[in-house]
Scaffold this motif. Structure first.
Motif, PDB file in Angstrom:
ATOM      1  N   THR A  86      16.479  37.078 -19.043  1.00  0.00           N
ATOM      2  CA  THR A  86      17.716  36.314 -19.200  1.00  0.00           C
ATOM      3  C   THR A  86      17.750  35.134 -18.236  1.00  0.00           C
ATOM      4  N   PHE A  89      15.299  32.475 -19.425  1.00  0.00           N
ATOM      5  CA  PHE A  89      15.909  31.709 -20.506  1.00  0.00           C
ATOM      6  C   PHE A  89      16.925  30.709 -19.950  1.00  0.00           C
ATOM      7  N   PHE A  90      17.668  31.129 -18.935  1.00  0.00           N
ATOM      8  CA  PHE A  90      18.662  30.258 -18.311  1.00  0.00           C
ATOM      9  C   PHE A  90      18.003  29.011 -17.721  1.00  0.00           C
ATOM     10  N   THR A 136      26.352  27.146 -23.189  1.00  0.00           N
ATOM     11  CA  THR A 136      27.286  28.275 -23.200  1.00  0.00           C
ATOM     12  C   THR A 136      26.549  29.598 -23.330  1.00  0.00           C
ATOM     13  N   ALA A 137      25.534  29.621 -24.212  1.00  0.00           N
ATOM     14  CA  ALA A 137      24.763  30.856 -24.399  1.00  0.00           C
ATOM     15  C   ALA A 137      24.022  31.240 -23.119  1.00  0.00           C
ATOM     16  N   ALA A 138      23.370  30.250 -22.491  1.00  0.00           N
ATOM     17  CA  ALA A 138      22.621  30.539 -21.267  1.00  0.00           C
ATOM     18  C   ALA A 138      23.549  30.964 -20.135  1.00  0.00           C
ATOM     19  N   ALA A 140      26.633  32.269 -20.328  1.00  0.00           N
ATOM     20  CA  ALA A 140      27.284  33.558 -20.582  1.00  0.00           C
ATOM     21  C   ALA A 140      26.309  34.713 -20.382  1.00  0.00           C
ATOM     22  N   ALA A 141      25.062  34.551 -20.861  1.00  0.00           N
ATOM     23  CA  ALA A 141      24.068  35.621 -20.690  1.00  0.00           C
ATOM     24  C   ALA A 141      23.766  35.857 -19.210  1.00  0.00           C
ATOM     25  N   ALA A 142      23.594  34.777 -18.460  1.00  0.00           N
ATOM     26  CA  ALA A 142      23.320  34.919 -17.029  1.00  0.00           C
ATOM     27  C   ALA A 142      24.517  35.499 -16.291  1.00  0.00           C
ATOM     28  N   ALA A 144      26.620  37.667 -17.379  1.00  0.00           N
ATOM     29  CA  ALA A 144      26.663  39.119 -17.600  1.00  0.00           C
ATOM     30  C   ALA A 144      25.710  39.842 -16.655  1.00  0.00           C
ATOM     31  N   ILE A 145      24.522  39.293 -16.460  1.00  0.00           N
ATOM     32  CA  ILE A 145      23.559  39.924 -15.553  1.00  0.00           C
ATOM     33  C   ILE A 145      24.050  39.841 -14.104  1.00  0.00           C
ATOM     34  N   VAL A 176      25.079  30.020 -12.004  1.00  0.00           N
ATOM     35  CA  VAL A 176      25.963  30.284 -13.140  1.00  0.00           C
ATOM     36  C   VAL A 176      27.196  29.386 -13.079  1.00  0.00           C
TER      37      VAL A 176
END
Length: 200
Positions: A86, A89-90, A136-138, A140-142, A144-145, A176
């Motif tokens: 994740t 990807f970020f 936004t996807a990157a 939000a995913a980061a 969460a981690i 983030v």
């Protein structure tokens, strides 16, 4: 001269009218052009701010690495961004967004030089939406981690690692935050482009 006759007086035209000079008061078209040029300048400045935020997010996450001072014979306790897909990807996503924003600067300059041009604004409007979706996807995913790293999850036996890897968690949290600053600026850019297109 009889009482019924009318005297005619010739009034010479002013020099400004005779020479075809424009009046001092700006026409509505000139005001509209100046307003659009101002929006183009604001668009350019927002893009610079988004570039800084995206680069800061990618660089901060890409340099997040911490090794604990103690280790055993078989294990060394280390936390790095490339341990988690994740976060990888970020970094890639924010680097791509920063690269796109740099390439979009010439088109933003075109909207300043030619404020009535529709094609550059429409192109930026579409590509900004794509960049906003990716950011936004990157982010939000980061996020969460990072949340799991801070709080853990007892139901799945995921431990909170930020008590041990404090510097690592501080860096990824800052990355983030920078990504969400990029998201906000991209939203402003989209609203600005949409408003400018509506004025056409």
């Amino acid at each position: 001269m009889k009482s019924g006759d009318h005297a005619s007086i010739d009034v010479p035209e002013s020099s400004a009218v005779a020479k075809g000079k424009a009046p001092l008061i700006a026409t509505p078209k000139e005001k509209k052009s100046g307003f659009k040029k101002g929006m183009g300048i604001f668009d350019f400045l927002l893009r610079l701010a988004a570039i800084i935020a995206a680069l800061a997010a990618a660089a901060t996450m890409g340099t997040s690495d911490e090794t604990l001072p103690f280790f055993t014979q078989f294990f060394q306790f280390e936390a790095s961004y490339d341990d988690l897909p994740t976060f990888m990807f970020f970094v890639i996503a924010m680097a791509l967004i920063a690269g796109y924003l740099v390439l979009s600067l010439p088109f933003s300059i075109i909207t300043i030089v030619r404020p009535h041009a529709v094609a550059p604004r429409l192109l930026l409007f579409i590509l900004d939406i794509v960049a906003l979706t990716l950011a936004t996807a990157a982010g939000a995913a980061a996020a969460a981690i990072v949340y799991l790293a801070h709080t853990g999850n007892p139901n799945t036996n995921w431990l909170a690692i930020c008590q041990q890897f404090g510097d690592f968690c501080q860096k990824v949290s800052g990355a983030v935050v920078a990504s969400f600053v990029t998201v906000v600026v991209l939203m402003l850019l989209i609203l600005l482009s949409g408003f400018a297109l509506k004025k056409h």
